[in-house]
Scaffold this active site. Structure first.
Site, PDB file in Angstrom:
ATOM      1  N   GLY A  47      55.453 -25.445  61.950  1.00 33.23           N
ATOM      2  CA  GLY A  47      56.172 -26.151  60.894  1.00 33.23           C
ATOM      3  C   GLY A  47      56.885 -27.323  61.523  1.00 33.23           C
ATOM      4  O   GLY A  47      56.274 -28.121  62.222  1.00 33.23           O
ATOM      5  N   GLU A  48      58.169 -27.383  61.318  1.00 29.94           N
ATOM      6  CA  GLU A  48      58.959 -28.470  61.900  1.00 29.94           C
ATOM      7  C   GLU A  48      60.124 -27.823  62.655  1.00 29.94           C
ATOM      8  O   GLU A  48      61.030 -27.260  62.046  1.00 29.94           O
ATOM      9  CB  GLU A  48      59.431 -29.405  60.778  1.00 29.94           C
ATOM     10  CG  GLU A  48      60.229 -30.588  61.242  1.00 29.94           C
ATOM     11  CD  GLU A  48      59.576 -31.348  62.400  1.00 29.94           C
ATOM     12  OE1 GLU A  48      58.389 -31.699  62.301  1.00 29.94           O
ATOM     13  OE2 GLU A  48      60.268 -31.570  63.413  1.00 29.94           O
ATOM     14  N   SER A  49      60.081 -27.906  63.966  1.00 30.62           N
ATOM     15  CA  SER A  49      61.020 -27.123  64.777  1.00 30.62           C
ATOM     16  C   SER A  49      62.470 -27.540  64.579  1.00 30.62           C
ATOM     17  O   SER A  49      63.378 -26.706  64.654  1.00 30.62           O
ATOM     18  CB  SER A  49      60.646 -27.219  66.258  1.00 30.62           C
ATOM     19  OG  SER A  49      60.661 -28.562  66.704  1.00 30.62           O
ATOM     20  N   CYS A  79      53.253 -23.180  67.951  1.00 34.13           N
ATOM     21  CA  CYS A  79      53.500 -24.606  67.752  1.00 34.13           C
ATOM     22  C   CYS A  79      55.002 -24.883  67.614  1.00 34.13           C
ATOM     23  O   CYS A  79      55.729 -24.761  68.595  1.00 34.13           O
ATOM     24  CB  CYS A  79      52.669 -25.118  66.584  1.00 34.13           C
ATOM     25  SG  CYS A  79      52.436 -26.899  66.634  1.00 34.13           S
ATOM     26  N   ARG A 111      57.329 -32.213  72.866  1.00 23.73           N
ATOM     27  CA  ARG A 111      56.879 -32.274  71.475  1.00 23.73           C
ATOM     28  C   ARG A 111      55.877 -33.410  71.281  1.00 23.73           C
ATOM     29  O   ARG A 111      55.936 -34.421  71.965  1.00 23.73           O
ATOM     30  CB  ARG A 111      58.066 -32.519  70.545  1.00 23.73           C
ATOM     31  CG  ARG A 111      59.013 -31.346  70.462  1.00 23.73           C
ATOM     32  CD  ARG A 111      60.170 -31.656  69.534  1.00 23.73           C
ATOM     33  NE  ARG A 111      59.731 -31.810  68.159  1.00 23.73           N
ATOM     34  CZ  ARG A 111      60.464 -32.379  67.209  1.00 23.73           C
ATOM     35  NH1 ARG A 111      61.655 -32.860  67.485  1.00 23.73           N
ATOM     36  NH2 ARG A 111      60.013 -32.479  65.994  1.00 23.73           N
ATOM     37  N   ILE A 140      47.939 -29.052  65.783  1.00 24.95           N
ATOM     38  CA  ILE A 140      48.453 -29.943  64.728  1.00 24.95           C
ATOM     39  C   ILE A 140      49.777 -30.543  65.203  1.00 24.95           C
ATOM     40  O   ILE A 140      50.774 -29.819  65.285  1.00 24.95           O
ATOM     41  CB  ILE A 140      48.649 -29.172  63.405  1.00 24.95           C
ATOM     42  CG1 ILE A 140      47.334 -28.476  62.975  1.00 24.95           C
ATOM     43  CG2 ILE A 140      49.133 -30.116  62.301  1.00 24.95           C
ATOM     44  CD1 ILE A 140      47.503 -27.488  61.833  1.00 24.95           C
ATOM     45  N   ARG A 141      49.776 -31.825  65.525  1.00 28.81           N
ATOM     46  CA  ARG A 141      50.976 -32.468  66.104  1.00 28.81           C
ATOM     47  C   ARG A 141      51.625 -31.548  67.133  1.00 28.81           C
ATOM     48  O   ARG A 141      52.827 -31.283  67.118  1.00 28.81           O
ATOM     49  CB  ARG A 141      51.970 -32.857  65.016  1.00 28.81           C
ATOM     50  CG  ARG A 141      51.466 -33.967  64.100  1.00 28.81           C
ATOM     51  CD  ARG A 141      52.538 -34.481  63.162  1.00 28.81           C
ATOM     52  NE  ARG A 141      53.113 -33.435  62.343  1.00 28.81           N
ATOM     53  CZ  ARG A 141      52.500 -32.870  61.301  1.00 28.81           C
ATOM     54  NH1 ARG A 141      51.291 -33.264  60.945  1.00 28.81           N
ATOM     55  NH2 ARG A 141      53.080 -31.932  60.616  1.00 28.81           N
ATOM     56  N   HIS A 176      47.542 -23.062  66.766  1.00 22.48           N
ATOM     57  CA  HIS A 176      47.797 -22.187  65.618  1.00 22.48           C
ATOM     58  C   HIS A 176      46.782 -21.046  65.564  1.00 22.48           C
ATOM     59  O   HIS A 176      45.773 -21.175  64.878  1.00 22.48           O
ATOM     60  CB  HIS A 176      47.712 -22.997  64.320  1.00 22.48           C
ATOM     61  CG  HIS A 176      48.860 -23.930  64.108  1.00 22.48           C
ATOM     62  ND1 HIS A 176      49.952 -23.601  63.343  1.00 22.48           N
ATOM     63  CD2 HIS A 176      49.077 -25.174  64.571  1.00 22.48           C
ATOM     64  CE1 HIS A 176      50.808 -24.607  63.343  1.00 22.48           C
ATOM     65  NE2 HIS A 176      50.297 -25.585  64.077  1.00 22.48           N
ATOM     66  N   GLU A 178      46.882 -18.424  63.926  1.00 20.71           N
ATOM     67  CA  GLU A 178      46.793 -17.883  62.558  1.00 20.71           C
ATOM     68  C   GLU A 178      45.783 -18.653  61.719  1.00 20.71           C
ATOM     69  O   GLU A 178      45.420 -18.228  60.634  1.00 20.71           O
ATOM     70  CB  GLU A 178      48.188 -17.877  61.898  1.00 20.71           C
ATOM     71  CG  GLU A 178      48.722 -19.224  61.444  1.00 20.71           C
ATOM     72  CD  GLU A 178      49.230 -20.111  62.590  1.00 20.71           C
ATOM     73  OE1 GLU A 178      49.022 -19.756  63.773  1.00 20.71           O
ATOM     74  OE2 GLU A 178      49.794 -21.181  62.295  1.00 20.71           O
TER      75      GLU A 178
HETATM   76  N1  GLN Z   1      55.502 -31.449  65.686  1.00 19.63           N
HETATM   77  C1  GLN Z   1      56.128 -30.256  65.166  1.00 19.63           C
HETATM   78  C2  GLN Z   1      57.503 -30.036  65.804  1.00 19.63           C
HETATM   79  O1  GLN Z   1      57.823 -30.681  66.748  1.00 19.63           O
HETATM   80  C3  GLN Z   1      55.274 -29.047  65.428  1.00 19.63           C
HETATM   81  C4  GLN Z   1      54.019 -29.126  64.598  1.00 19.63           C
HETATM   82  C5  GLN Z   1      53.454 -27.810  64.194  1.00 19.63           C
HETATM   83  O2  GLN Z   1      54.118 -26.771  64.215  1.00 19.63           O
HETATM   84  N2  GLN Z   1      52.225 -27.843  63.766  1.00 19.63           N
HETATM   85  O3  GLN Z   1      58.239 -29.218  65.361  1.00 19.63           O
END
Ligand code: GLN
Length: 194
Positions: A47-49, A79, A111, A140-141, A176, A178
């Site tokens: 998600g977004e940490s 992630c 990151r 993913i990112r 990921h 999952e």
């Molecule tokens: N770029 C996101 C972060 O720094 C991580 C991306 C992800 O969980 N797919 O939190």
């Protein structure tokens, strides 16, 4: 943890892994310190940490989870979850960040390490601990783990850096699992929780 991120996919992967292993259990969303006390293991999703860390820190969930993981509660961070578990975080562009962290994994994480050109991609990842068959790594990112302390086992690496680690009860992946249709990592996590 049920605060932010790709939670449903993990719930499905855990359910499937439990079925394959003949384990009976339930998945619940950990949103409060009280719910943390009842858990036998915790998944911290992607998600977004920064958002995840901030939300978890507002009601004491972060502090309680940090304590329990430090005491041995099995944790799987994927992630953004891997970032949240780590002790040190830097951003590829802005350098060290001051986001709230669980800080239980003795690792430095960078990151968005793959940059714009490769924001999201899939590649075969070798994880010898889980067997010979390569793992389908969905990135993913994604971050990479740029360095680890002595007690941390490197489970997998790509040219860009380390992408899966284990420190006793703590498992962290930059990709990921999952989303891969492969339950080996979730099954390994279940083995830590038993
Ligand atoms: N770029 C996101 C972060 O720094 C991580 C991306 C992800 O969980 N797919 O939190």
């Amino acid at each position: 943890m049920g605060i932010q991120g790709d939670i449903e996919e993990h719930v499905r992967a855990i359910a499937q892994a439990m079925e394959e292993e003949g384990v009976h259990g339930e998945t619940t969303m950990l949103k409060t310190p009280e719910s943390v006390d009842l858990a036998d293991g915790v998944v911290i999703p992607g998600g977004e940490s920064t958002v995840m860390g901030y939300l978890a820190s507002t009601n004491g969930t972060l502090t309680r989870l940090r304590q329990r993981i430090a005491e041995g509660l099995p944790a799987l961070g994927t992630c953004a979850g891997a970032i949240a578990l780590s002790a040190r975080v830097e951003d590829r562009v802005v350098g060290p960040t001051k986001q709230p962290l669980f800080g239980v994994l003795d690792a430095t994480v960078r990151r968005n390490a793959f940059g714009r050109q490769r924001e999201s991609f899939e590649t075969a990842v070798s994880i010898p601990k889980l067997g010979e068959k390569p793992f389908r790594g969905v990135f993913i990112r994604a971050p990479v783990v740029s360095s680890v302390g002595e007690g941390v086992e490197v489970l997998s690496r790509l040219d860009e850096g380390i992408v899966a680690v284990q420190q006793r009860n703590i498992l962290a992946t930059c990709f990921h699992p999952e989303l891969s249709g492969d339950t080996r990592l979730h099954r390994h996590f279940l083995s830590l929780a038993r």
